[in-house]
Design a protein around this motif. Sequence first.
Motif, PDB file in Angstrom:
ATOM      1  N   THR A   1      -2.374   5.778  -6.357  1.00  0.00           N
ATOM      2  CA  THR A   1      -2.318   5.773  -4.882  1.00  0.00           C
ATOM      3  C   THR A   1      -1.801   4.481  -4.285  1.00  0.00           C
ATOM      4  OG1 THR A   1      -4.572   4.915  -4.594  1.00  0.00           O
ATOM      5  CG2 THR A   1      -4.322   7.317  -4.847  1.00  0.00           C
ATOM      6  N   ALA A   2      -1.875   3.382  -5.047  1.00  0.00           N
ATOM      7  CA  ALA A   2      -1.551   2.045  -4.515  1.00  0.00           C
ATOM      8  C   ALA A   2      -2.386   1.720  -3.279  1.00  0.00           C
ATOM      9  CB  ALA A   2      -0.058   1.917  -4.219  1.00  0.00           C
ATOM     10  N   GLN A   3      -3.637   2.148  -3.299  1.00  0.00           N
ATOM     11  CA  GLN A   3      -4.582   1.852  -2.228  1.00  0.00           C
ATOM     12  C   GLN A   3      -5.764   1.071  -2.808  1.00  0.00           C
ATOM     13  OE1 GLN A   3      -3.847   2.490   0.864  1.00  0.00           O
ATOM     14  NE2 GLN A   3      -2.142   3.936   0.597  1.00  0.00           N
ATOM     15  N   ALA A   4      -6.449   0.297  -1.934  1.00  0.00           N
ATOM     16  CA  ALA A   4      -7.613  -0.496  -2.345  1.00  0.00           C
ATOM     17  C   ALA A   4      -7.250  -1.528  -3.406  1.00  0.00           C
ATOM     18  CB  ALA A   4      -8.747   0.402  -2.835  1.00  0.00           C
ATOM     19  N   GLY A   5      -6.075  -2.136  -3.243  1.00  0.00           N
ATOM     20  CA  GLY A   5      -5.631  -3.138  -4.208  1.00  0.00           C
ATOM     21  C   GLY A   5      -6.487  -4.389  -4.206  1.00  0.00           C
TER      22      GLY A   5
ATOM     23  N   SER B   1       3.003   0.327  -8.228  1.00  0.00           N
ATOM     24  CA  SER B   1       1.647   0.250  -8.776  1.00  0.00           C
ATOM     25  C   SER B   1       1.595   0.789 -10.199  1.00  0.00           C
ATOM     26  CB  SER B   1       0.650   0.994  -7.879  1.00  0.00           C
ATOM     27  OG  SER B   1       0.888   2.389  -7.882  1.00  0.00           O
TER      28      SER B   1
ATOM     29  N   PRO C   1       0.828  -1.211   0.000  1.00  0.00           N
ATOM     30  CA  PRO C   1       0.000   0.000   0.000  1.00  0.00           C
ATOM     31  C   PRO C   1       0.861   1.259   0.000  1.00  0.00           C
ATOM     32  CG  PRO C   1      -0.880  -1.592   1.553  1.00  0.00           C
ATOM     33  CD  PRO C   1       0.441  -2.143   1.082  1.00  0.00           C
ATOM     34  N   GLY C   2       0.548   2.162  -0.906  1.00  0.00           N
ATOM     35  CA  GLY C   2       1.280   3.408  -0.995  1.00  0.00           C
ATOM     36  C   GLY C   2       2.493   3.384  -1.901  1.00  0.00           C
ATOM     37  N   ASP C   3       2.895   2.201  -2.394  1.00  0.00           N
ATOM     38  CA  ASP C   3       4.065   2.102  -3.265  1.00  0.00           C
ATOM     39  C   ASP C   3       3.645   2.438  -4.696  1.00  0.00           C
ATOM     40  OD1 ASP C   3       6.338   1.508  -4.705  1.00  0.00           O
ATOM     41  OD2 ASP C   3       6.679  -0.456  -3.767  1.00  0.00           O
ATOM     42  N   THR C   4       3.561   3.714  -4.987  1.00  0.00           N
ATOM     43  CA  THR C   4       3.039   4.143  -6.288  1.00  0.00           C
ATOM     44  C   THR C   4       4.013   3.888  -7.439  1.00  0.00           C
ATOM     45  OG1 THR C   4       3.792   6.401  -5.814  1.00  0.00           O
ATOM     46  CG2 THR C   4       1.494   5.868  -5.307  1.00  0.00           C
TER      47      THR C   4
ATOM     48  N   TRP D   1      -5.991   3.240  -8.293  1.00  0.00           N
ATOM     49  CA  TRP D   1      -4.991   2.355  -7.678  1.00  0.00           C
ATOM     50  C   TRP D   1      -3.593   2.656  -8.225  1.00  0.00           C
ATOM     51  CZ3 TRP D   1      -1.779  -1.542  -9.694  1.00  0.00           C
ATOM     52  CH2 TRP D   1      -1.107  -2.291  -8.724  1.00  0.00           C
TER      53      TRP D   1
END
Length: 219
Positions: free
Chosen positions: A104-108, A36, A30-33, A101
């Motif tokens: 943001t690399a969120q909600a994967g 992503s 999470p968060g690793d844009t 996603w």
Amino acid sequence: MADVRDMYMAHTMMRREFRLLPQLIRDVPPGDTKRSAIVAHHAELICLVLHLHHEGEDIILWPLLLERGGEQTSAIVPEMEEQHHGIEAALHDVNELLPAWKNTAQAGEELAAAFEVLLNRLLEHMALEEKEILPLTEKLVTAAEWAQLGEHGLAKTPKKDLPLGLGMAMYEGDPDVVREVLSHAPLVARLIMPIMAPRLYASHAKRVYGTATPPRVGK
């Protein structure tokens, strides 16, 4: 008449890439844009390949089969069309989720689950197509008409992505089928692509999967 072996090669490529994709997404922290963005670019490319592949069938293949196949195609082609609608709906869902996603690399997990829905619909469709449609195509569609499907995809794919797309297909492709596909290309492409395309896919796979030789899933 149509030589449909290139369709099996395309299906193998799509089985591999779409099967591997949900776990790729789940493995992005999470968060690793930065990560992503790499995975999302790959997802965007294979989603485009799938969309154009089915669009060509809708425009070119289904009308030919319905015109010539009589009772043999009057039942199965509408089922293929209905499956395409389901796949396009699943593609719409992943394309709605993918940009956020990617940035943001969120909600994967939500995105990965959406790709699993797409995968399941796609696997069901390709299995039925190989069982019912491709044998009919060999009997009812000429080689020139069949070639129009490939030309449709080539015309609508960004030129910069064409060598990589070929490399994806070549990774598990029958060398004889690859040679047949390239036999219709200009001389320079026939000479360069057998070398360039696999190297491009190896480099791409290294970025996406961490290895130049991702699992060969075949059927």
